[in-house]
Design a protein around this motif. Structure first.
Motif, PDB file in Angstrom:
ATOM      1  N   ILE A   1       5.793  -1.091  19.425  1.00 36.99           N
ATOM      2  CA  ILE A   1       5.282  -1.707  18.201  1.00 36.99           C
ATOM      3  C   ILE A   1       6.432  -1.915  17.227  1.00 36.99           C
ATOM      4  O   ILE A   1       7.250  -1.021  17.016  1.00 36.99           O
ATOM      5  N   VAL A   2       6.484  -3.102  16.623  1.00 39.26           N
ATOM      6  CA  VAL A   2       7.536  -3.423  15.658  1.00 39.26           C
ATOM      7  C   VAL A   2       6.945  -4.155  14.463  1.00 39.26           C
ATOM      8  O   VAL A   2       5.883  -4.792  14.555  1.00 39.26           O
ATOM      9  N   LEU A   3       7.645  -4.073  13.336  1.00 36.59           N
ATOM     10  CA  LEU A   3       7.293  -4.793  12.119  1.00 36.59           C
ATOM     11  C   LEU A   3       8.460  -5.697  11.746  1.00 36.59           C
ATOM     12  O   LEU A   3       9.616  -5.282  11.811  1.00 36.59           O
TER      13      LEU A   3
ATOM     14  N   ALA B   1       0.831  -1.186   0.000  1.00 34.29           N
ATOM     15  CA  ALA B   1       0.000   0.000   0.000  1.00 34.29           C
ATOM     16  C   ALA B   1       0.870   1.241   0.000  1.00 34.29           C
ATOM     17  O   ALA B   1       1.937   1.278   0.578  1.00 34.29           O
ATOM     18  N   ALA B   2       0.401   2.283  -0.664  1.00 30.50           N
ATOM     19  CA  ALA B   2       1.153   3.533  -0.706  1.00 30.50           C
ATOM     20  C   ALA B   2       1.125   4.198   0.659  1.00 30.50           C
ATOM     21  O   ALA B   2       0.132   4.154   1.376  1.00 30.50           O
TER      22      ALA B   2
ATOM     23  N   PRO C   1      12.419  -1.540   0.712  1.00 38.27           N
ATOM     24  CA  PRO C   1      13.423  -1.599  -0.358  1.00 38.27           C
ATOM     25  C   PRO C   1      14.822  -1.981   0.127  1.00 38.27           C
ATOM     26  O   PRO C   1      15.671  -2.341  -0.690  1.00 38.27           O
ATOM     27  N   SER C   2      15.062  -1.907   1.435  1.00 38.01           N
ATOM     28  CA  SER C   2      16.375  -2.255   1.988  1.00 38.01           C
ATOM     29  C   SER C   2      16.452  -3.705   2.453  1.00 38.01           C
ATOM     30  O   SER C   2      17.491  -4.138   2.954  1.00 38.01           O
TER      31      SER C   2
ATOM     32  N   GLN D   1       2.237   2.112   6.917  1.00 40.25           N
ATOM     33  CA  GLN D   1       2.464   2.203   5.480  1.00 40.25           C
ATOM     34  C   GLN D   1       3.708   3.034   5.159  1.00 40.25           C
ATOM     35  O   GLN D   1       4.466   2.704   4.240  1.00 40.25           O
ATOM     36  N   ARG D   2       3.918   4.085   5.931  1.00 35.94           N
ATOM     37  CA  ARG D   2       5.109   4.912   5.721  1.00 35.94           C
ATOM     38  C   ARG D   2       6.375   4.117   5.992  1.00 35.94           C
ATOM     39  O   ARG D   2       7.338   4.165   5.213  1.00 35.94           O
ATOM     40  N   VAL D   3       6.386   3.367   7.104  1.00 37.35           N
ATOM     41  CA  VAL D   3       7.567   2.576   7.463  1.00 37.35           C
ATOM     42  C   VAL D   3       7.820   1.493   6.423  1.00 37.35           C
ATOM     43  O   VAL D   3       8.966   1.268   6.004  1.00 37.35           O
ATOM     44  N   ILE D   4       6.778   0.817   5.992  1.00 45.49           N
ATOM     45  CA  ILE D   4       6.928  -0.247   4.993  1.00 45.49           C
ATOM     46  C   ILE D   4       7.511   0.318   3.701  1.00 45.49           C
ATOM     47  O   ILE D   4       8.449  -0.246   3.122  1.00 45.49           O
TER      48      ILE D   4
END
Length: 378
Positions: free
Chosen positions: A176-178, A56-57, A88-89, A80-83
């Motif tokens: 919170i973590v992803l 998602a953008a 890409p890294s 969404q901002r963090v993703i």
């Protein structure tokens, strides 16, 4: 199905089963651990072959300041901002017939991952989150004692984006973590959870692909970590990597099934120290790991239960030797922590540092003794 879908969901290379081993009793009695650097193709088939959804953008709103409650919309925009910023890294690494993940360190093509992901391989195929083709890479160095390794892309693509690393010493329970990586071969996957605990000392074992590493200060998380996540990124809502997902706990009562919501990540402070040395020097020159300077074995006591660590050799000039400990002595405690097996000694030392003074209790010819030991380095 297009070429990318075929690569992600089609037949995967044969891969080894992740190792299972005992989790440190300091953490969780009776649990077991599983390095998560490889996936079984058959597992993917259980989930069907629906395409991986597009990311998602990210929203344009800035993240709320610390301490300000987030609405559900704000939190979603944060995710969404963090993703968009971090994914890409995060890359997928194919090491022989196994799959894992990695994190881009710099624009020169250095990628950090787990040592158990690279295994005995020296050449790899790496796929970036935005790339359609596999890129060739070579091993720079692997450091199994901390389960970390660095590979380098032969021809880094233009615009390769390095991840930003946070300070794992500031990580707090409830944060919170992803988790980002390639679980079960599904590239560019993201799961969400919290930091469940910090400062865990965990042993992964050496069978079935594990390195036998005992790692201190690991971050425990409820974010789902599955085979293939190894070497990926555990990220906070500031978009900074705070750890590398490495192990998932298994419950003996569930057989081979993982214990939901119990995963472990190597802290970013350790990653930056070890990977930084490999990038600069081509190898680890300062492990930061404490050592007694002995080789030992577990000894059995009454009832054939483990009762101590027998010193097989005490290296001349090593920490134990300088303190008067000799071959044949039986180590029974370190700074009050009871030693019953060689693994318990490794775990006790994992949280210590070279140069630190500790008290070692031991017996010689059945007589109890104590010694103050200045720890050396592995």
């Amino acid at each position: 199905m297009d070429a990318r879908d075929s690569r992600v969901f089609g037949p995967l290379p044969r891969v080894c089963r992740p190792a299972r081993s005992s989790l440190s009793r300091r953490v969780f009695r009776g649990a077991r651990l599983l390095p998560v650097g490889a996936a079984l193709g058959a597992v993917i088939l259980l989930g069907g072959c629906s395409p991986v959804p597009e990311r998602a953008a990210a929203g344009s709103a800035r993240a709320p300041e610390a301490g300000v409650p987030r609405s559900s919309d704000q939190l979603q925009r944060d995710y969404q901002r963090v993703i968009k910023d971090v994914l890409p890294s995060v890359v997928q690494i194919r090491a022989g017939d196994s799959l894992g993940s990695g994190i881009v360190l710099d624009g020169k093509g250095h990628v950090v991952t787990n040592a158990h992901v690279v295994g005995d391989e020296t050449t790899f195929k790496v796929t970036t989150a935005t790339g359609e083709q596999e890129l060739s890479a070579k091993l720079v160095s692997s450091y199994p004692p901390q389960d970390l390794a660095v590979v380098r892309l032969d021809e880094p693509p233009e615009g390769l984006k390095a991840a930003r690393f946070g300070d794992s010493r500031k990580v707090a329970m409830g944060q919170i973590v992803l988790a980002m990586g390639s679980p079960l071969g599904l590239a560019s996957s993201v799961t969400q959870g919290i930091v469940s605990a910090t400062g865990r000392t965990v042993s992964e074992g050496s069978s079935g692909g594990g390195t036998g590493a005992t790692i201190a200060n690991m971050v425990q998380t409820s974010a789902a970590i599955n085979p293939g996540n190894s070497g990926g990124a555990l990220v906070d809502l500031d978009g900074k990597v705070i750890g590398i997902p490495t192990l998932a706990a298994t419950d003996p009562e569930l057989g081979s099934g993982t214990a939901p919501g119990i995963g472990f990540a190597i802290p970013s402070a350790t990653v930056r120290t070890i990977a930084g040395q490999i990038v600069r020097n081509g190898k680890v020159t300062d492990s930061g790991r404490a050592a007694l300077g002995i080789t030992g074995r577990t000894v059995l006591g009454a009832g054939f239960s483990p009762s101590g660590v027998a010193v097989v050799t005490a290296r001349e000039g090593g920490a134990a030797h300088k303190a008067g400990i000799r071959a044949g002595d039986i180590l029974t405690a370190l700074d009050g922590t009871k030693l019953t097996t060689i693994e318990s000694l490794t775990e006790a030392l994992a949280a210590d540092r070279p140069g630190q003074r500790v008290e070692v209790a031991y017996t010689r010819d059945g007589e109890p003794h104590r010694a103050r030991v200045t720890l050396g380095e592995t």
